[in-house]
Design an enzyme around this catalytic site. Structure first.
Site, PDB file in Angstrom:
ATOM      1  N   LYS A  76      27.755  63.160  -3.983  1.00 23.67           N
ATOM      2  CA  LYS A  76      27.029  62.634  -2.826  1.00 23.67           C
ATOM      3  C   LYS A  76      28.020  62.404  -1.688  1.00 23.67           C
ATOM      4  CE  LYS A  76      23.713  58.917  -1.712  1.00 23.67           C
ATOM      5  NZ  LYS A  76      22.980  57.753  -2.251  1.00 23.67           N
ATOM      6  N   SER A 151      18.002  57.826  -1.628  1.00 25.99           N
ATOM      7  CA  SER A 151      18.790  58.595  -0.689  1.00 25.99           C
ATOM      8  C   SER A 151      19.643  59.709  -1.307  1.00 25.99           C
ATOM      9  CB  SER A 151      19.716  57.643   0.076  1.00 25.99           C
ATOM     10  OG  SER A 151      20.646  57.042  -0.826  1.00 25.99           O
ATOM     11  N   SER A 175      18.253  54.563  -5.198  1.00 26.19           N
ATOM     12  CA  SER A 175      18.621  55.879  -4.671  1.00 26.19           C
ATOM     13  C   SER A 175      19.105  56.907  -5.680  1.00 26.19           C
ATOM     14  CB  SER A 175      19.696  55.728  -3.600  1.00 26.19           C
ATOM     15  OG  SER A 175      19.079  55.456  -2.379  1.00 26.19           O
TER      16      SER A 175
HETATM   17  N1  GLN Z   1      15.425  53.392  -0.483  1.00 30.94           N
HETATM   18  C1  GLN Z   1      16.201  52.200  -0.448  1.00 30.94           C
HETATM   19  C2  GLN Z   1      16.674  51.919   0.963  1.00 30.94           C
HETATM   20  O1  GLN Z   1      16.267  52.596   1.823  1.00 30.94           O
HETATM   21  C3  GLN Z   1      17.333  52.308  -1.395  1.00 30.94           C
HETATM   22  C4  GLN Z   1      18.463  53.089  -0.880  1.00 30.94           C
HETATM   23  C5  GLN Z   1      19.609  53.166  -1.829  1.00 30.94           C
HETATM   24  O2  GLN Z   1      19.477  52.840  -3.005  1.00 30.94           O
HETATM   25  N2  GLN Z   1      20.746  53.572  -1.304  1.00 30.94           N
HETATM   26  O3  GLN Z   1      17.420  51.036   1.209  1.00 30.94           O
END
Ligand code: GLN
Length: 491
Positions: A76, A151, A175
């Site tokens: 990532k 994400s 994410s």
């Molecule tokens: N979808 C969540 C957010 O927007 C989690 C994101 C993540 O785990 N990095 O914060």
């Protein structure tokens, strides 16, 4: 070759059935066929082949460094690698090169793994669909009109489309697990403190964890095994991370071992709003399976469930506003040419950050501001402790908790982009795990009427990764996802 698991590759490399160079070449071919899924911010083929050649040399001379030697791992693009750009899919860092390796990258390098491409994400990991990337929108391998989740959407789509056997993601509120569930793979968030955050670009430091994404439970364990461990450079890294190493090999729990396990279920029923029928069906299938194994199924009622989204969006934005203050136009990345300092800060941040990141910085700054700090930030901190305490209470009695990973299967690109609240709802089932610091894994549990994968989430007590993998592997045996459709697809 590409539909094999990393564990199978490792054995094949040992037996000399094929070389690492042949292996990475077939993945690179596959990634080219899947180019329109837009999974990678960067895929440096020459560097990948070079690493594979080195690995083949080591293996030939009997010096393979680990089971992962010669196996590609996609990364990532918010995890620092000294040889690559680390962009966080943000215009702010579009040309940024880290002067050091993240601890997990150091560990992968010393395990001989092939660092294979930088995967797309929501800008600074803020989002649930990968649409917040400043560079590209990644697509779901089961239906390119749909999102891969986020994400870590690039990592999930890369593994789900069989363009890479393994990937690293980061998980602050879901994410790793939510995109794993949307793309039909296994994604795992370790116990907070198990994997070093050194070199992971911070979003919300008290919640962020790096974790494995893979085609099987066993592969996820193998990858976690090689990246975990105590690290003095991360003050939240836990001494237990070394005392309790995750075993790289997973023995699925036997019928005898499953019998009598106490499993809490947090299943929605048909009156719960916002859940797809296919997700409810997966819950029924899961319950039937548990009963058939002789597990004791316990209905879990969480008093706090309805508050986790507000708690998370106060704490995560507060930490983000503080963490992202370092992006000021002077120390890192984009600098707007301005004659005075104030304008330089303002213009650099205005031009460098996308709308969702700005929204979070504003929200976070607000909840931390004097006059609101107690009402919002402090209250959310107290509520968070209650979530953790609730987990400790649950696990006094239960071995595992099972719930769907996400209320829905993958949604259409654009469907929620204009509606942040609807987007934040995708994290309903994953966030409490980060607030509690416990480990959890998402695995495929069937498909919906359109053939889109449904994910089931299994949570275990702190530092019980081994048991989590052993239990999940038993579930996986009976719900293996048919990926033959994916192998033949090109995009
Ligand atoms: N979808 C969540 C957010 O927007 C989690 C994101 C993540 O785990 N990095 O914060």
């Amino acid at each position: 070759m590409i539909d094999k698991t990393a564990t199978q590759h490792s054995q094949a490399l040992d037996k000399g059935e094929y070389s690492s160079e042949e292996l990475v070449s077939s993945y690179l071919d596959r990634a080219r066929k899947c180019a329109s899924l837009e999974m990678f911010n960067d895929l440096d083929e020459a560097r990948i082949i070079e690493q594979a050649k080195q690995s083949d040399k080591r293996r030939k001379s009997g010096n393979a460094l680990s089971a992962l030697d010669g196996i590609p791992v996609a990364i990532k693009d918010n995890i620092c690698d000294i040889n690559e750009k680390t962009t966080c899919s943000s215009n702010f860092l579009k040309d940024y090169r880290s002067p050091y390796d993240a601890t997990v990258i150091e560990k992968l390098k010393s395990a001989g793994a092939i660092l294979y491409g930088r995967t797309n994400l929501d800008e600074f990991a803020m989002g649930s669909s990968t649409e917040n990337s400043a560079f590209r929108t990644t697509r779901n391998p089961y239906d390119p009109d749909r999102v891969p989740g986020g994400s870590s959407g690039g990592s999930a789509a890369a593994v789900g489309s069989l363009s890479a056997p393994l990937a690293l993601g980061s998980d602050t509120g879901g994410s790793i697990r939510q995109p794993a569930s949307f793309c039909g793979i296994v994604g795992m968030k370790p116990t907070y403190g198990k994997v070093s955050r050194y070199g992971l670009v911070a979003f919300a430091s008290s919640l962020d964890q790096i974790g494995p994404m893979a085609l099987s439970v066993e592969d996820a364990a193998m990858l976690l095994h090689s990246i975990e461990g105590r690290d003095v450079r991360d003050s939240t890294s836990h001494p237990y991370a070394d005392k309790h190493p995750t075993s790289a090999k997973v023995k699925p729990m036997t019928g005898k071992e499953l019998k009598g396990k106490k499993v809490g279920v947090l299943f929605p029923d048909s009156s719960t709003e916002g859940f797809d029928a296919s997700v409810l069906k997966a819950c029924t299938d899961m319950r039937n399976w548990l009963e058939k194994q002789g597990c004791e199924v316990v209905e879990v009622q969480s008093k706090l469930w309805q508050y986790v989204i507000p708690i998370y969006y106060i704490l995560a934005t507060a930490e983000a506003s503080s963490n992202l203050s370092r992006f000021d136009g002077i120390r890192y990345g984009t600098r707007s040419q301005q004659s005075n300092l104030q304008d330089l800060y303002v213009r650099s941040r205005t031009e460098g950050f996308g709308p969702e990141v700005k929204r979070r910085i504003l929200l976070g700054t607000f909840v931390l501001s004097s006059g609101y700090f107690d009402a919002y930030y402090n209250s959310a901190q107290k509520a968070r402790r209650m979530v953790r305490a609730e987990y400790l209470q649950f696990f006094k009695d239960l071995d595992f908790i099972v719930q769907p990973t996400s209320p829905t299967t993958a949604f259409k690109v654009g469907e929620r982009a204009e509606n942040p609240i609807a987007m934040y709802q995708s994290d309903l089932m994953t966030i409490s795990v980060n607030l509690g610091g416990v480990p959890a894994l998402s695995l495929p549990l069937g498909v919906d009427q359109d053939g889109l994968p449904v994910g089931m989430q299994i949570t275990a007590p702190h530092f019980e990764e081994d048991k989590l993998f052993q239990f999940s592997a038993a579930v996986e045996k009976d719900f293996t996802l048919d990926r033959s459709g994916i192998v033949s697809k090109s995009y």
